[in-house]
Design an enzyme around this catalytic site. Structure first.
Site, short mmCIF file in Angstrom:
data_model
loop_
_atom_site.label_atom_id
_atom_site.label_comp_id
_atom_site.label_asym_id
_atom_site.label_seq_id
_atom_site.Cartn_x
_atom_site.Cartn_y
_atom_site.Cartn_z
CD GLU A 243 -2.87 -0.95 -0.10
OE1 GLU A 243 -3.33 0.16 -0.38
OE2 GLU A 243 -3.05 -1.96 -0.79
CD GLU B 93 24.49 12.90 23.74
OE1 GLU B 93 23.81 13.89 24.01
OE2 GLU B 93 25.34 12.88 22.82
CE LYS C 163 33.92 9.38 19.95
NZ LYS C 163 34.08 8.77 18.62
CG ASP D 107 33.04 3.61 14.73
OD1 ASP D 107 33.57 4.69 14.41
OD2 ASP D 107 33.62 2.51 14.62
CE1 TYR E 18 25.08 21.33 21.26
CE2 TYR E 18 26.95 20.89 19.81
CZ TYR E 18 26.32 21.67 20.76
OH TYR E 18 26.96 22.81 21.24
CE LYS F 23 37.16 6.43 20.38
NZ LYS F 23 38.20 7.08 19.56
CB CYS G 4 42.94 -22.50 -8.90
SG CYS G 4 41.18 -22.67 -8.48
CB CYS H 67 40.52 -25.72 -11.72
SG CYS H 67 41.22 -24.05 -11.85
CB CYS I 269 41.48 -19.10 -10.40
SG CYS I 269 41.33 -20.49 -11.56
CB CYS J 73 37.66 -22.45 -12.11
SG CYS J 73 38.01 -22.42 -10.34
#
Length: 667
Positions: free
Chosen positions: A36, A113, A115, A117, A225, A311, A405, A408, A423, A429
């Protein structure tokens, strides 16, 4: 519908969609089904498209974004966006607390608050409408990313309630863990480089020059803020509560504290509980609550005296390296993955960690059975950050990157300028073949229902499908003989394969799995080339003139379409009825006035740039993003970047105004 009725209906739709956006993204309480909601949005977009004079930059339709390139201009901050001072210990934090109390000469209330990242943003609202979004920049001025900000679902374009006439609110743009994993999965499918962590992904997304690409990124935002004149309260905490009432998204984890014990308890709580969040935090921010006290305390040259960031230490653990797997993706890229003794870290039991590439292995000096340090900081997937060589078992073998690889046996190659090994045996492969088939059948590609990785494996192992075109040779009789597939499932798969022949050209182009050609790039290529033959016959220089196509993408397309096996695959798919041309309805023109002429549209116009570009195409022209000697015209609006203007003059490319352009098409 007359203009008065249309205008009224558009406003009704905008009001409804603003309300539903708030309920879904801010309140987390949707009151309408997605179908909707989409129906209302489609109606709004259609009405706005048919009536461009009723355009509103704060319409909910801008959440979809635009495929126009934007050039960021730098805007001065009304209030400097200074960084916070950091602290890493209880003792340092107590020094800050005592210093504030001493300068204030009284007991102080604080706000704690999380922090986040992510990447900082400043939003400005006037009369309840979003008018600008500015990055931190150098703290004094930042980039105007308003068009990109408008696409973020959790940032309201229109507010409600008793908000000030003008105010600024700052916050953090971030990406949740779930959104990050989904985004990287889609990038892996497109053969694109993965983002290292959500923080980098958020910062990179907000600076994209195409807002339709930003709209596809799972960006979120918390605001923390409030600044300006005539704010509701002297209390920062109460101002955030009011901001929430206006429709702005603020963090529910924010608390008010009246003592050091309360502050430290908040820090300890979230240091232990941060892994329960679906987004990254790297600490806690502590701020004096009173705005008047903040004025009294003031700032140093770099940071406010009334706030500090505590921190957290990145979570890490030690465990043993057992072995290393080398995985092959559909593009042939080799990814080394460390198998570890299980260890509990950041809320989960970790058994594997990414080693990324040969350079990382070499820099760590890894040996098998080494005691390694793993960290789960900003990254979702744990990584090995160090090796304790003092605990190394004698005679342990060093980890060496493979030469061939593992699937293969083909010798690996390393492309200049890239960190990964590949590869080159893409035709034979097995992991690459199965990976390409899985990509081809994906929802955003050919959308073939009923086929998953296990079924693809069965088809390949039974020699029924060795390339994607083989899917169209399958029969119900062949499928019912496979393990776990009955007649009903087999019939559904064959029906879905037949239905996929209706997939439009842009999705077919994406499904081919050309390296670096994701969903959006495929759409750009389809619109510019009109057909696969247009792409096959295009030179790399001509590809570079297409919007959003750089050297890396152009080279990859050229290599793919010059490969004999790929051309045969395309021919086989054509024979099965797959669409390799753009729908004629999407390429209709009203005149050939600009046939064979390319335009670079740059700057701000009285009409939207979207409308200007559409007019170019309607009269047979082509839009490109960069100026070259083949450019027919540069259509320059206000605030066009001086570098582009200078380049046009140097190459003697005609520069025309919007008025001159409209006269050319007799509007």
């Amino acid at each position: 519908m007359n203009i008065t009725t249309t205008k009224k209906r558009i406003q009704e739709l905008r009001n409804q969609l603003h309300y539903h956006n708030h309920q879904y993204y801010i309140q987390n309480h949707p009151v309408i089904a997605d179908k909707e909601y989409d129906k209302l949005m489609d109606e709004l977009i259609k009405l706005e498209s048919d009536n461009p004079e009723l355009f509103d930059p704060n319409s909910p339709s801008v959440k979809v974004g635009s495929d126009l390139n934007i050039e960021f201009t730098q805007i001065p901050h009304a209030y400097p966006m200074l960084s916070l001072g950091n602290t890493y210990s209880e003792g340092e934090l107590r020094d800050f607390y005592n210093r504030v109390e001493k300068l204030a000469g009284q007991q102080v209330s604080y706000v704690c608050e999380l922090k986040f990242d992510g990447t900082a943003i400043s939003l400005i609202y006037e009369n309840g409408k979003l008018i600008s979004g500015i990055t931190r920049g150098d703290g004094e001025k930042g980039d105007d990313v308003t068009q990109n900000i408008r696409t973020i679902k959790t940032i309201p374009l229109v507010l409600s309630g008793d908000y000030p006439a003008r105010f600024e609110i700052r916050g953090e743009i971030f990406i949740t863990h779930k959104g990050f994993e989904e985004m990287n999965r889609e990038r892996a499918e497109a053969g694109e480089e993965l983002f290292a962590n959500p923080r980098n992904a958020a910062a990179g997304s907000i600076k994209l020059q195409n807002s339709s690409l930003v709209a596809k990124r799972p960006l979120d935002c918390y605001l923390y803020y409030l600044l300006g004149e005539n704010l509701p309260s002297d209390s920062h905490f109460k101002n955030l509560e009011k901001a929430g009432e206006w429709g702005l998204k603020t963090s529910p984890q924010t608390v008010k504290c009246d003592s050091f014990i309360e502050i430290w308890s908040f820090i300890e709580k979230w240091d232990k509980s941060r892994n329960n969040l679906d987004f990254d935090i790297d600490g806690v921010v502590i701020k004096a609550d009173s705005l008047k006290l903040r004025e009294k305390l003031g700032f140093t040259s770099k940071s406010p005296r009334w706030a500090i960031a505590y921190k957290f230490k990145a979570e890490e653990a030690q465990t043993r390296l057992i072995s290393v797997d080398f995985q092959i993706g559909r593009t042939g890229a080799v990814t080394p993955v460390a198998n570890l003794q299980p260890v509990y870290l950041a809320g989960t039991t970790v058994k594997r960690a990414s080693l990324h590439n040969a350079d990382i292995i070499a820099s760590l000096g890894l040996h098998y059975n080494d005691l390694v340090v793993i960290e789960k900081g900003g990254e979702i997937i744990p990584k090995i950050t160090a090796v304790d060589s003092s605990q190394r078992i004698s005679c342990s073998e060093p980890v060496k990157f493979i030469d061939n690889c593992p699937a293969c046996g083909t010798p690996l190659v390393r492309i200049d300028g890239e960190s990964a090994h590949y590869c080159p045996n893409n035709s034979n492969c097995p992991p690459q073949i199965k990976g390409r088939i899985e990509h081809f059948i994906g929802r955003k590609a050919m959308d073939i229902d009923g086929l998953g990785s296990e079924t693809v494996g069965l088809l390949y192992d039974n020699n029924l499908v060795n390339k994607v075109s083989d899917l169209y040779n399958l029969s119900v009789g062949e499928l019912v003989n496979l393990e776990r597939l009955g007649e009903k499932s087999a019939s559904r798969i064959i029906q879905s394969i037949n239905n996929s022949k209706n997939a439009p050209f842009q999705r077919v182009l994406f499904a081919l799995g050309i390296r670096f050609v994701g969903e959006t790039v495929a759409k750009k290529l389809a619109q510019a080339s009109k057909s696969i033959d247009g792409l096959i016959n295009a030179t790399e220089m001509e590809l570079l003139e297409i919007d959003e196509i750089g050297e890396k993408i152009a080279s990859s397309i050229s290599q793919f379409l010059n490969d004999a096996e790929n051309l045969k695959l395309i021919d086989d798919l054509r024979k099965h009825g797959i669409k390799f041309e753009l729908d004629p309805e999407l390429t209709k023109t009203v005149s050939d006035k600009f046939k064979g002429i390319t335009f670079v549209v740059s700057g701000v116009f009285s009409r939207s740039r979207d409308e200007i570009k559409k007019l170019v195409e309607l009269h047979g022209g082509t839009n490109v993003s960069s100026i070259s000697s083949k450019t027919g015209y540069v259509l320059a609006g206000e605030n066009m970047g001086p570098a582009k203007l200078e380049k046009a003059k140097k190459m003697s490319v005609p520069v025309i105004t919007e008025e001159e352009f409209l006269k050319m098409i007799e509007i």
